[in-house]
Design a protein around this motif. Structure first.
Motif, mmCIF file in Angstrom:
data_model
loop_
_atom_site.group_PDB
_atom_site.id
_atom_site.type_symbol
_atom_site.label_atom_id
_atom_site.label_comp_id
_atom_site.label_asym_id
_atom_site.label_seq_id
_atom_site.Cartn_x
_atom_site.Cartn_y
_atom_site.Cartn_z
ATOM 1 N N HIS A 73 -10.332 7.877 -9.355
ATOM 2 C CA HIS A 73 -9.583 6.615 -9.422
ATOM 3 C C HIS A 73 -8.961 6.419 -8.037
ATOM 4 C CE1 HIS A 73 -6.929 3.418 -10.537
ATOM 5 N NE2 HIS A 73 -7.136 3.541 -11.839
ATOM 6 N N PRO A 74 -9.166 5.232 -7.413
ATOM 7 C CA PRO A 74 -8.609 5.057 -6.070
ATOM 8 C C PRO A 74 -7.093 4.935 -6.069
ATOM 9 C CG PRO A 74 -9.576 3.000 -6.862
ATOM 10 C CD PRO A 74 -9.916 4.055 -7.871
ATOM 11 N N GLY A 75 -6.507 4.642 -7.246
ATOM 12 C CA GLY A 75 -5.072 4.406 -7.332
ATOM 13 C C GLY A 75 -4.721 3.027 -6.775
ATOM 14 N N SER A 95 0.853 -1.196 0.000
ATOM 15 C CA SER A 95 0.000 0.000 0.000
ATOM 16 C C SER A 95 0.882 1.237 0.000
ATOM 17 C CB SER A 95 -0.872 0.010 1.260
ATOM 18 O OG SER A 95 -1.501 1.263 1.436
ATOM 19 N N THR A 96 0.443 2.275 -0.685
ATOM 20 C CA THR A 96 1.070 3.592 -0.553
ATOM 21 C C THR A 96 0.093 4.541 0.133
ATOM 22 O OG1 THR A 96 2.434 3.272 -2.522
ATOM 23 C CG2 THR A 96 2.087 5.550 -1.802
ATOM 24 N N ARG A 97 -1.058 4.774 -0.543
ATOM 25 C CA ARG A 97 -2.012 5.779 -0.070
ATOM 26 C C ARG A 97 -2.605 5.459 1.305
ATOM 27 N NH1 ARG A 97 -1.810 6.168 -5.574
ATOM 28 N NH2 ARG A 97 -1.295 4.000 -5.265
ATOM 29 N N ILE A 122 -5.598 -2.660 9.671
ATOM 30 C CA ILE A 122 -5.100 -3.883 9.035
ATOM 31 C C ILE A 122 -5.454 -3.932 7.557
ATOM 32 C CG2 ILE A 122 -7.151 -5.132 9.917
ATOM 33 C CD1 ILE A 122 -5.463 -7.725 9.743
ATOM 34 N N ARG A 123 -4.466 -4.293 6.755
ATOM 35 C CA ARG A 123 -4.686 -4.665 5.348
ATOM 36 C C ARG A 123 -4.171 -6.085 5.173
ATOM 37 N NH1 ARG A 123 -3.403 -1.486 -0.189
ATOM 38 N NH2 ARG A 123 -5.254 -0.409 0.585
ATOM 39 N N HIS A 124 -4.995 -6.922 4.525
ATOM 40 C CA HIS A 124 -4.619 -8.321 4.331
ATOM 41 C C HIS A 124 -5.309 -8.855 3.076
ATOM 42 C CE1 HIS A 124 -4.122 -12.636 5.216
ATOM 43 N NE2 HIS A 124 -3.129 -12.248 6.004
HETATM 44 N N1 CP Z 1 -6.462 3.195 -2.871
HETATM 45 C C1 CP Z 1 -5.585 2.380 -2.247
HETATM 46 O O1 CP Z 1 -5.977 1.493 -1.449
HETATM 47 O O2 CP Z 1 -4.297 2.594 -2.583
HETATM 48 P P1 CP Z 1 -3.047 1.882 -1.879
HETATM 49 O O3 CP Z 1 -3.074 0.423 -2.304
HETATM 50 O O4 CP Z 1 -1.829 2.610 -2.392
HETATM 51 O O5 CP Z 1 -3.216 1.994 -0.398
#
Ligand code: CP
Length: 308
Positions: A264-266, A63-65, A114-116
């Motif tokens: 766009h969420p990117g 992830s960045t954002r 958390i991101r998974h």
């Molecule tokens: N929009 C988004 O979730 O971007 P990242 O994957 O960079 O967090």
């Protein structure tokens, strides 16, 4: 919007312990988050209301954002942040999700982000951790704070969400952003149309197969990238062919309202799902507004969950 919905919106109170799924959020919860995010956007020097808190950012997918804006939000409110990613953690030694969660819960942070890659990972964490859990994206399932920041960006642009028509186009099937946005925007009175290549449309949501029909009279167009990391098989066309048929260019944007905006969420893949000229057009593109607004939405979420 119904009279009951309007009444709820006026009350705008927040009633959640965690933010893991849009389906748990009421109109009042969503409105409370959007309104507080607006306050933080207008506040140059926010009070350090979380200065005694420690927030754990557990990002086991890249992830960045999301990761950086959660960290920025926490720091702006005076909290301290511990970042854990798969690289450098014992996940790389084969520790499973349950053991990782139980281990980190024993360390007792004040909040977990958390991101998974597994659907339901954030929900599982909320059943293990004593503290509030915020979902930074789980598999193809949900990305609630992305939907909140998208709703904020649209509300800011148009003044209200009620009655807007929003097209979400691209790889809907593998997109947690599409799922969270569909449920959140629909709840807030937006007409949401999901469209794109048939191979990338989901079976669990209503879709519009004809792209031109989906774009007709749209106020906003949200494009999604091809999420190759979640695809079981490769697409039946090259990226060049995909861009020609399904990528957002000036001609396809012309199918929407004349002043329709682009989201766009990117991360974006220019020349695949979106023409770089459109992505960079300051008159149409809200892409960087989405990123900026992500910090204020996450400040609001942390405040509402953690303020004592
Ligand atoms: N929009 C988004 O979730 O971007 P990242 O994957 O960079 O967090």
């Amino acid at each position: 919007m119904t009279v009951a919905a309007v009444q709820k919106q006026k009350e705008a109170t927040f009633s959640q312990k965690h933010i893991t799924r849009v389906k748990d959020l009421s109109i009042s919860d969503i409105t409370a988050i959007l309104d507080l995010a607006k306050h933080y956007k207008n506040e140059r020097t926010p009070q350090k209301i979380l200065e005694n808190k420690v927030i754990l950012n557990l990002f086991l997918e890249n992830s960045t954002r999301t990761r950086v804006s959660f960290e920025m939000a926490a720091l702006r409110l005076g909290a301290r942040v511990i970042n854990v990613t798969a690289d450098g953690s014992s996940v790389k030694k084969g520790e499973n999700l349950d053991d990782t969660l139980r281990t980190l819960a024993a360390i007792a942070p004040d909040a977990l982000v958390i991101r998974h890659g597994e659907n339901g990972a954030a929900q599982k964490a909320s059943e293990i951790f004593e503290c509030p859990v915020l979902n930074g994206g789980d598999g193809t399932n949900e990305h609630p704070t992305q939907a909140l920041l998208d709703a904020f960006t649209l509300r800011e642009k148009f003044g209200s969400l009620d009655g807007l028509a929003v097209v979400i186009c691209g790889d809907i099937k593998h997109s947690r952003v599409a799922r969270s946005n569909f449920h959140l925007l629909t709840k807030m009175g937006v007409i949401v149309r999901l469209t794109g290549h048939a191979e990338l449309l989901p079976s669990d949501l209503p879709t519009v197969s004809d792209m031109r029909e989906a774009f007709k009279d749209a106020d906003a167009v949200m494009m999604l990238r091809l999420q190759k990391e979640r695809m079981e098989k490769t697409l039946s066309m090259t990226e060049g062919e995909y861009f020609k048929r399904y990528g957002l260019d000036a001609e396809k944007l012309g199918w929407a309202k004349p002043d329709a905006v682009v989201l766009h969420p990117g991360p974006m893949n220019r020349g695949v799902e979106i023409d770089g000229v459109i992505a960079d057009d300051p008159k149409r593109s809200l892409v960087l507004d989405q990123v900026s607004n992500g910090v204020f939405i996450r400040m609001a979420c942390l405040d509402l969950l953690l303020r004592t």
